[in-house]
Motif scaffolding. Structure first.
Motif, PDB file in Angstrom:
ATOM      1  N   LYS A  85       0.835  -1.209   0.000  1.00  0.00           N
ATOM      2  CA  LYS A  85       0.000   0.000   0.000  1.00  0.00           C
ATOM      3  C   LYS A  85       0.864   1.250   0.000  1.00  0.00           C
ATOM      4  O   LYS A  85       0.606   2.198  -0.758  1.00  0.00           O
ATOM      5  CB  LYS A  85      -0.920   0.001   1.215  1.00  0.00           C
ATOM      6  CG  LYS A  85      -2.005  -1.041   1.162  1.00  0.00           C
ATOM      7  CD  LYS A  85      -2.831  -1.046   2.430  1.00  0.00           C
ATOM      8  CE  LYS A  85      -3.863  -2.166   2.392  1.00  0.00           C
ATOM      9  NZ  LYS A  85      -4.604  -2.275   3.633  1.00  0.00           N
ATOM     10  N   LYS A  86       1.891   1.250   0.830  1.00  0.00           N
ATOM     11  CA  LYS A  86       2.791   2.405   0.938  1.00  0.00           C
ATOM     12  C   LYS A  86       3.481   2.674  -0.402  1.00  0.00           C
ATOM     13  O   LYS A  86       3.535   3.817  -0.866  1.00  0.00           O
ATOM     14  CB  LYS A  86       3.826   2.137   2.030  1.00  0.00           C
ATOM     15  CG  LYS A  86       4.831   3.234   2.231  1.00  0.00           C
ATOM     16  CD  LYS A  86       5.823   2.847   3.333  1.00  0.00           C
ATOM     17  CE  LYS A  86       6.935   3.863   3.418  1.00  0.00           C
ATOM     18  NZ  LYS A  86       7.956   3.472   4.394  1.00  0.00           N
ATOM     19  N   GLN A  87       3.988   1.655  -1.034  1.00  0.00           N
ATOM     20  CA  GLN A  87       4.702   1.832  -2.302  1.00  0.00           C
ATOM     21  C   GLN A  87       3.756   2.206  -3.440  1.00  0.00           C
ATOM     22  O   GLN A  87       4.111   2.993  -4.315  1.00  0.00           O
ATOM     23  CB  GLN A  87       5.497   0.582  -2.653  1.00  0.00           C
ATOM     24  CG  GLN A  87       6.630   0.291  -1.676  1.00  0.00           C
ATOM     25  CD  GLN A  87       7.543   1.478  -1.451  1.00  0.00           C
ATOM     26  OE1 GLN A  87       7.568   2.056  -0.369  1.00  0.00           O
ATOM     27  NE2 GLN A  87       8.280   1.880  -2.453  1.00  0.00           N
ATOM     28  N   LEU A  88       2.540   1.676  -3.421  1.00  0.00           N
ATOM     29  CA  LEU A  88       1.552   2.040  -4.427  1.00  0.00           C
ATOM     30  C   LEU A  88       1.218   3.522  -4.316  1.00  0.00           C
ATOM     31  O   LEU A  88       1.187   4.241  -5.322  1.00  0.00           O
ATOM     32  CB  LEU A  88       0.294   1.184  -4.281  1.00  0.00           C
ATOM     33  CG  LEU A  88      -0.837   1.454  -5.261  1.00  0.00           C
ATOM     34  CD1 LEU A  88      -0.391   1.218  -6.697  1.00  0.00           C
ATOM     35  CD2 LEU A  88      -2.039   0.579  -4.925  1.00  0.00           C
ATOM     36  N   GLU A  89       1.000   4.004  -3.100  1.00  0.00           N
ATOM     37  CA  GLU A  89       0.703   5.421  -2.892  1.00  0.00           C
ATOM     38  C   GLU A  89       1.895   6.304  -3.256  1.00  0.00           C
ATOM     39  O   GLU A  89       1.722   7.381  -3.833  1.00  0.00           O
ATOM     40  CB  GLU A  89       0.265   5.663  -1.444  1.00  0.00           C
ATOM     41  CG  GLU A  89      -1.087   5.065  -1.118  1.00  0.00           C
ATOM     42  CD  GLU A  89      -2.188   5.518  -2.075  1.00  0.00           C
ATOM     43  OE1 GLU A  89      -2.268   6.716  -2.397  1.00  0.00           O
ATOM     44  OE2 GLU A  89      -2.971   4.652  -2.508  1.00  0.00           O
ATOM     45  N   ALA A  90       3.113   5.862  -2.929  1.00  0.00           N
ATOM     46  CA  ALA A  90       4.320   6.632  -3.282  1.00  0.00           C
ATOM     47  C   ALA A  90       4.450   6.754  -4.796  1.00  0.00           C
ATOM     48  O   ALA A  90       4.769   7.832  -5.317  1.00  0.00           O
ATOM     49  CB  ALA A  90       5.561   5.966  -2.685  1.00  0.00           C
ATOM     50  N   ALA A  91       4.193   5.679  -5.509  1.00  0.00           N
ATOM     51  CA  ALA A  91       4.273   5.711  -6.978  1.00  0.00           C
ATOM     52  C   ALA A  91       3.215   6.657  -7.541  1.00  0.00           C
ATOM     53  O   ALA A  91       3.511   7.490  -8.410  1.00  0.00           O
ATOM     54  CB  ALA A  91       4.112   4.305  -7.545  1.00  0.00           C
ATOM     55  N   LYS A  92       1.990   6.550  -7.043  1.00  0.00           N
ATOM     56  CA  LYS A  92       0.914   7.428  -7.518  1.00  0.00           C
ATOM     57  C   LYS A  92       1.232   8.893  -7.277  1.00  0.00           C
ATOM     58  O   LYS A  92       0.958   9.743  -8.120  1.00  0.00           O
ATOM     59  CB  LYS A  92      -0.411   7.065  -6.837  1.00  0.00           C
ATOM     60  CG  LYS A  92      -1.046   5.802  -7.345  1.00  0.00           C
ATOM     61  CD  LYS A  92      -2.358   5.538  -6.619  1.00  0.00           C
ATOM     62  CE  LYS A  92      -3.036   4.296  -7.118  1.00  0.00           C
ATOM     63  NZ  LYS A  92      -4.308   4.032  -6.420  1.00  0.00           N
ATOM     64  N   SER A  93       1.856   9.190  -6.129  1.00  0.00           N
ATOM     65  CA  SER A  93       2.190  10.583  -5.812  1.00  0.00           C
ATOM     66  C   SER A  93       3.262  11.140  -6.754  1.00  0.00           C
ATOM     67  O   SER A  93       3.400  12.347  -6.887  1.00  0.00           O
ATOM     68  CB  SER A  93       2.655  10.709  -4.357  1.00  0.00           C
ATOM     69  OG  SER A  93       3.945  10.153  -4.192  1.00  0.00           O
ATOM     70  N   GLN A  94       3.992  10.267  -7.423  1.00  0.00           N
ATOM     71  CA  GLN A  94       5.010  10.682  -8.394  1.00  0.00           C
ATOM     72  C   GLN A  94       4.470  10.658  -9.830  1.00  0.00           C
ATOM     73  O   GLN A  94       5.227  10.796 -10.773  1.00  0.00           O
ATOM     74  CB  GLN A  94       6.234   9.768  -8.294  1.00  0.00           C
ATOM     75  CG  GLN A  94       6.925   9.847  -6.964  1.00  0.00           C
ATOM     76  CD  GLN A  94       8.005   8.778  -6.818  1.00  0.00           C
ATOM     77  OE1 GLN A  94       8.290   8.013  -7.728  1.00  0.00           O
ATOM     78  NE2 GLN A  94       8.602   8.715  -5.644  1.00  0.00           N
ATOM     79  N   GLY A  95       3.168  10.441  -9.971  1.00  0.00           N
ATOM     80  CA  GLY A  95       2.556  10.418 -11.293  1.00  0.00           C
ATOM     81  C   GLY A  95       2.703   9.099 -12.027  1.00  0.00           C
ATOM     82  O   GLY A  95       2.457   9.015 -13.224  1.00  0.00           O
ATOM     83  N   ILE A  96       3.077   8.060 -11.311  1.00  0.00           N
ATOM     84  CA  ILE A  96       3.235   6.736 -11.917  1.00  0.00           C
ATOM     85  C   ILE A  96       1.892   6.012 -11.876  1.00  0.00           C
ATOM     86  O   ILE A  96       1.218   5.983 -10.845  1.00  0.00           O
ATOM     87  CB  ILE A  96       4.303   5.901 -11.168  1.00  0.00           C
ATOM     88  CG1 ILE A  96       5.642   6.634 -11.122  1.00  0.00           C
ATOM     89  CG2 ILE A  96       4.451   4.515 -11.774  1.00  0.00           C
ATOM     90  CD1 ILE A  96       6.254   6.919 -12.463  1.00  0.00           C
ATOM     91  N   ILE A  97       1.521   5.430 -12.999  1.00  0.00           N
ATOM     92  CA  ILE A  97       0.298   4.630 -13.089  1.00  0.00           C
ATOM     93  C   ILE A  97       0.707   3.178 -12.908  1.00  0.00           C
ATOM     94  O   ILE A  97       1.297   2.573 -13.808  1.00  0.00           O
ATOM     95  CB  ILE A  97      -0.392   4.827 -14.452  1.00  0.00           C
ATOM     96  CG1 ILE A  97      -0.717   6.300 -14.666  1.00  0.00           C
ATOM     97  CG2 ILE A  97      -1.638   3.950 -14.548  1.00  0.00           C
ATOM     98  CD1 ILE A  97      -1.023   6.645 -16.104  1.00  0.00           C
ATOM     99  N   VAL A  98       0.439   2.634 -11.733  1.00  0.00           N
ATOM    100  CA  VAL A  98       0.822   1.255 -11.446  1.00  0.00           C
ATOM    101  C   VAL A  98      -0.255   0.330 -11.994  1.00  0.00           C
ATOM    102  O   VAL A  98      -1.425   0.467 -11.659  1.00  0.00           O
ATOM    103  CB  VAL A  98       1.026   1.026  -9.936  1.00  0.00           C
ATOM    104  CG1 VAL A  98       1.336  -0.434  -9.648  1.00  0.00           C
ATOM    105  CG2 VAL A  98       2.139   1.926  -9.416  1.00  0.00           C
ATOM    106  N   LYS A  99       0.156  -0.583 -12.842  1.00  0.00           N
ATOM    107  CA  LYS A  99      -0.787  -1.512 -13.457  1.00  0.00           C
ATOM    108  C   LYS A  99      -0.710  -2.906 -12.840  1.00  0.00           C
ATOM    109  O   LYS A  99      -1.711  -3.406 -12.382  1.00  0.00           O
ATOM    110  CB  LYS A  99      -0.530  -1.580 -14.961  1.00  0.00           C
ATOM    111  CG  LYS A  99      -0.822  -0.260 -15.645  1.00  0.00           C
ATOM    112  CD  LYS A  99      -0.551  -0.360 -17.109  1.00  0.00           C
ATOM    113  CE  LYS A  99      -0.898   0.947 -17.803  1.00  0.00           C
ATOM    114  NZ  LYS A  99      -0.672   0.855 -19.221  1.00  0.00           N
TER     115      LYS A  99
END
Length: 135
Positions: A85-99
């Motif tokens: 969850k933490k890494q998913l949110e960190a990626a999203k905050s950097q504009g990364i679309i995690v698939k």
């Protein structure tokens, strides 16, 4: 003479043959999935650290972004959903679309096998709109 009884748990999962895709090894399958999932550097893949370098190399090759989640050495390289969850949110905050969420079981290079309860937790997490890449 005492009677010895043993049990074996067999789990059966029904599968449609049309939903099964075979390749001649993990590398071609990983490359195909990366080609399908990565369009630009804004597309991220949740991937365990440590991991087998095939994944990070393939992500780089196809122009995506590694969104790492860290395995906990103190729990025999366990996967904690809170870390996901933490890494998913960190990626999203950097504009990364995690698939996708990449899960390797048994873990390469550690050899750790994910326990049944942990597998259930992971399955619940991935149902939040991610593709599950299970190796």
């Amino acid at each position: 003479m005492p009677l010895k009884i043993s049990f074996m748990l067999v789990m059966v999962f029904l599968a449609d043959p049309n939903d099964i895709f075979l390749t001649n090894g993990a590398s071609p399958a990983v490359h195909m999935m990366m080609q399908l999932l990565i369009r630009s550097e804004n597309d991220g893949i949740l991937c365990p650290i440590p991991h087998y370098p095939l994944y990070s190399a393939s992500i780089d090759l196809h122009g995506g972004t590694l969104a790492p989640y860290y395995l906990n050495e103190a729990t025999a390289w366990g996967l904690e959903v809170s870390s996901l969850k933490k890494q998913l949110e960190a990626a999203k905050s950097q504009g990364i679309i995690v698939k996708p969420l990449n899960v390797i079981n048994p873990r390469n290079p550690t050899g750790q096998v994910i326990g049944e309860e942990n597998q259930r937790d992971i399955a619940e997490f991935y149902r939040k709109g991610l593709v599950l890449l299970a190796n």
